[in-house]
Design a protein around this motif. Structure first.
Motif, PDB file in Angstrom:
ATOM      1  N   MET A 127       0.818  -1.003   0.014  1.00  0.00           N
ATOM      2  CA  MET A 127       0.018   0.131  -0.012  1.00  0.00           C
ATOM      3  C   MET A 127       0.887   1.326   0.021  1.00  0.00           C
ATOM      4  SD  MET A 127      -3.135  -0.982   2.483  1.00  0.00           S
ATOM      5  CE  MET A 127      -2.604  -1.931   3.481  1.00  0.00           C
ATOM      6  N   GLY A 128       2.174   1.244  -0.284  1.00  0.00           N
ATOM      7  CA  GLY A 128       2.992   2.294  -0.490  1.00  0.00           C
ATOM      8  C   GLY A 128       3.779   2.872   0.792  1.00  0.00           C
ATOM      9  N   TRP A 129       3.303   1.836   1.972  1.00  0.00           N
ATOM     10  CA  TRP A 129       4.037   2.603   3.425  1.00  0.00           C
ATOM     11  C   TRP A 129       5.228   1.476   3.420  1.00  0.00           C
ATOM     12  CZ3 TRP A 129       2.388   5.428   7.627  1.00  0.00           C
ATOM     13  CH2 TRP A 129       1.146   6.161   7.474  1.00  0.00           C
ATOM     14  N   GLN A 130       6.327   2.314   4.140  1.00  0.00           N
ATOM     15  CA  GLN A 130       7.507   1.522   4.330  1.00  0.00           C
ATOM     16  C   GLN A 130       7.357   1.256   5.966  1.00  0.00           C
ATOM     17  OE1 GLN A 130      11.117   3.743   3.246  1.00  0.00           O
ATOM     18  NE2 GLN A 130      10.088   4.280   1.306  1.00  0.00           N
ATOM     19  N   VAL A 131       7.002  -0.134   6.198  1.00  0.00           N
ATOM     20  CA  VAL A 131       7.212  -0.676   7.684  1.00  0.00           C
ATOM     21  C   VAL A 131       8.215  -0.403   8.331  1.00  0.00           C
ATOM     22  CG1 VAL A 131       6.515  -2.349   9.222  1.00  0.00           C
ATOM     23  CG2 VAL A 131       4.992  -1.965   7.215  1.00  0.00           C
ATOM     24  N   GLN A 132       8.408   0.161   9.393  1.00  0.00           N
ATOM     25  CA  GLN A 132       9.796   0.309  10.204  1.00  0.00           C
ATOM     26  C   GLN A 132       9.782  -0.583  11.415  1.00  0.00           C
ATOM     27  OE1 GLN A 132      12.494   2.556   8.831  1.00  0.00           O
ATOM     28  NE2 GLN A 132      10.954   2.041   7.313  1.00  0.00           N
ATOM     29  N   ALA A 133       8.539  -0.515  12.101  1.00  0.00           N
ATOM     30  CA  ALA A 133       8.387  -1.392  13.436  1.00  0.00           C
ATOM     31  C   ALA A 133       7.049  -1.555  13.570  1.00  0.00           C
ATOM     32  CB  ALA A 133       9.076  -0.494  14.630  1.00  0.00           C
ATOM     33  N   TRP A 134       6.895  -2.805  14.310  1.00  0.00           N
ATOM     34  CA  TRP A 134       5.428  -3.168  14.615  1.00  0.00           C
ATOM     35  C   TRP A 134       5.563  -4.025  15.660  1.00  0.00           C
ATOM     36  CZ3 TRP A 134       4.651  -8.448  14.253  1.00  0.00           C
ATOM     37  CH2 TRP A 134       5.506  -8.967  13.503  1.00  0.00           C
ATOM     38  N   ALA A 135       4.244  -4.180  16.551  1.00  0.00           N
ATOM     39  CA  ALA A 135       4.200  -5.094  17.792  1.00  0.00           C
ATOM     40  C   ALA A 135       2.759  -5.417  17.964  1.00  0.00           C
ATOM     41  CB  ALA A 135       4.889  -4.644  18.823  1.00  0.00           C
ATOM     42  N   VAL A 136       2.124  -6.462  17.939  1.00  0.00           N
ATOM     43  CA  VAL A 136       0.892  -6.660  18.246  1.00  0.00           C
ATOM     44  C   VAL A 136       0.713  -7.596  19.235  1.00  0.00           C
ATOM     45  CG1 VAL A 136      -1.180  -7.836  16.960  1.00  0.00           C
ATOM     46  CG2 VAL A 136       0.536  -6.537  15.650  1.00  0.00           C
ATOM     47  N   PHE A 137      -0.330  -7.327  19.968  1.00  0.00           N
ATOM     48  CA  PHE A 137      -0.745  -7.867  21.399  1.00  0.00           C
ATOM     49  C   PHE A 137      -2.337  -8.273  21.338  1.00  0.00           C
ATOM     50  CE2 PHE A 137       2.776  -4.697  21.963  1.00  0.00           C
ATOM     51  CZ  PHE A 137       3.606  -5.505  22.435  1.00  0.00           C
ATOM     52  N   SER A 138      -2.698  -8.881  22.289  1.00  0.00           N
ATOM     53  CA  SER A 138      -4.166  -9.318  22.349  1.00  0.00           C
ATOM     54  C   SER A 138      -5.039  -7.920  22.465  1.00  0.00           C
ATOM     55  CB  SER A 138      -4.440 -10.184  23.406  1.00  0.00           C
ATOM     56  OG  SER A 138      -4.188  -9.636  24.669  1.00  0.00           O
ATOM     57  N   ASN A 139      -4.590  -7.064  23.041  1.00  0.00           N
ATOM     58  CA  ASN A 139      -5.287  -5.791  23.267  1.00  0.00           C
ATOM     59  C   ASN A 139      -4.983  -4.374  22.605  1.00  0.00           C
ATOM     60  OD1 ASN A 139      -3.141  -5.418  24.723  1.00  0.00           O
ATOM     61  ND2 ASN A 139      -4.360  -5.324  26.818  1.00  0.00           N
ATOM     62  N   HIS A 140      -3.775  -4.588  21.975  1.00  0.00           N
ATOM     63  CA  HIS A 140      -3.590  -3.155  21.455  1.00  0.00           C
ATOM     64  C   HIS A 140      -2.226  -3.582  20.507  1.00  0.00           C
ATOM     65  CE1 HIS A 140      -0.297  -3.222  24.349  1.00  0.00           C
ATOM     66  NE2 HIS A 140       0.363  -2.470  23.586  1.00  0.00           N
ATOM     67  N   TYR A 141      -1.990  -2.603  19.640  1.00  0.00           N
ATOM     68  CA  TYR A 141      -0.577  -2.671  18.518  1.00  0.00           C
ATOM     69  C   TYR A 141       0.056  -1.451  18.521  1.00  0.00           C
ATOM     70  CZ  TYR A 141      -3.681  -0.674  14.833  1.00  0.00           C
ATOM     71  OH  TYR A 141      -4.245   0.118  14.225  1.00  0.00           O
ATOM     72  N   HIS A 142       1.338  -1.588  17.892  1.00  0.00           N
ATOM     73  CA  HIS A 142       1.990  -0.250  17.718  1.00  0.00           C
ATOM     74  C   HIS A 142       2.499  -0.462  16.157  1.00  0.00           C
ATOM     75  CE1 HIS A 142       1.982   1.107  21.848  1.00  0.00           C
ATOM     76  NE2 HIS A 142       2.327  -0.140  22.277  1.00  0.00           N
ATOM     77  N   PHE A 143       2.780   0.644  15.645  1.00  0.00           N
ATOM     78  CA  PHE A 143       3.349   0.587  14.099  1.00  0.00           C
ATOM     79  C   PHE A 143       4.004   1.951  13.842  1.00  0.00           C
ATOM     80  CE2 PHE A 143       2.414   1.950   9.984  1.00  0.00           C
ATOM     81  CZ  PHE A 143       2.843   1.082   8.998  1.00  0.00           C
ATOM     82  N   VAL A 144       4.892   1.732  13.466  1.00  0.00           N
ATOM     83  CA  VAL A 144       5.921   2.955  12.785  1.00  0.00           C
ATOM     84  C   VAL A 144       6.162   2.663  11.504  1.00  0.00           C
ATOM     85  CG1 VAL A 144       8.079   4.310  13.156  1.00  0.00           C
ATOM     86  CG2 VAL A 144       6.996   3.166  15.139  1.00  0.00           C
ATOM     87  N   GLY A 145       5.976   3.763  10.444  1.00  0.00           N
ATOM     88  CA  GLY A 145       6.199   3.400   9.101  1.00  0.00           C
ATOM     89  C   GLY A 145       6.335   4.776   8.486  1.00  0.00           C
TER      90      GLY A 145
END
Length: 127
Positions: free
Chosen positions: A1-19
């Protein structure tokens, strides 16, 4: 989708994404909608339910300073340890920490991971 993913973390109740966002095309709001829609469908299919809301709130931050960006990379890659799920984030399956360690040149890895993350202002009280 054109994004450059830099970092991610997924949990049962939240997530973080840097791109890095594309100059044109899919923007943050649309990306977030797609992530929420597609992941909710997948989780609901696993549980055999339909239409359940999986993510309840979301916010994004535009990082404009290099140090803020580097600190967020460290924060996301360290998040599984922060939440007490693992002792070493690279062993957490649903996080980019292992990929980051294995695919980043050592000086950049050390620089990122040297950032203190305890003072980063991110609501992350999901325990």
């Amino acid at each position: 989708m054109g994004w450059q993913v830099q970092a991610w973390a997924v949990f049962s109740n939240h997530y973080h994404f840097v791109g890095f966002s594309p100059d044109e095309g899919l923007q943050r709001e649309e990306l977030t909608q797609r992530i929420h829609r597609n992941s909710a469908r997948a989780v609901n299919a696993l549980d055999g339910v339909q239409g359940r809301q999986v993510w309840y709130r979301c916010w994004d931050t535009r990082l404009t300073y290099e140090k803020s960006y580097l600190a967020r990379l460290a924060y996301v890659h360290s998040n599984p340890v922060k939440h007490g799920l693992v002792a070493d984030a690279s062993t957490y399956r649903w996080c980019s920490a292992r990929w980051f360690r294995e695919n980043t040149e050592d000086p950049f890895f050390r620089t990122v991971m040297s950032f203190k993350t305890d003072n980063i202002s991110i609501y992350d009280d999901f325990d």
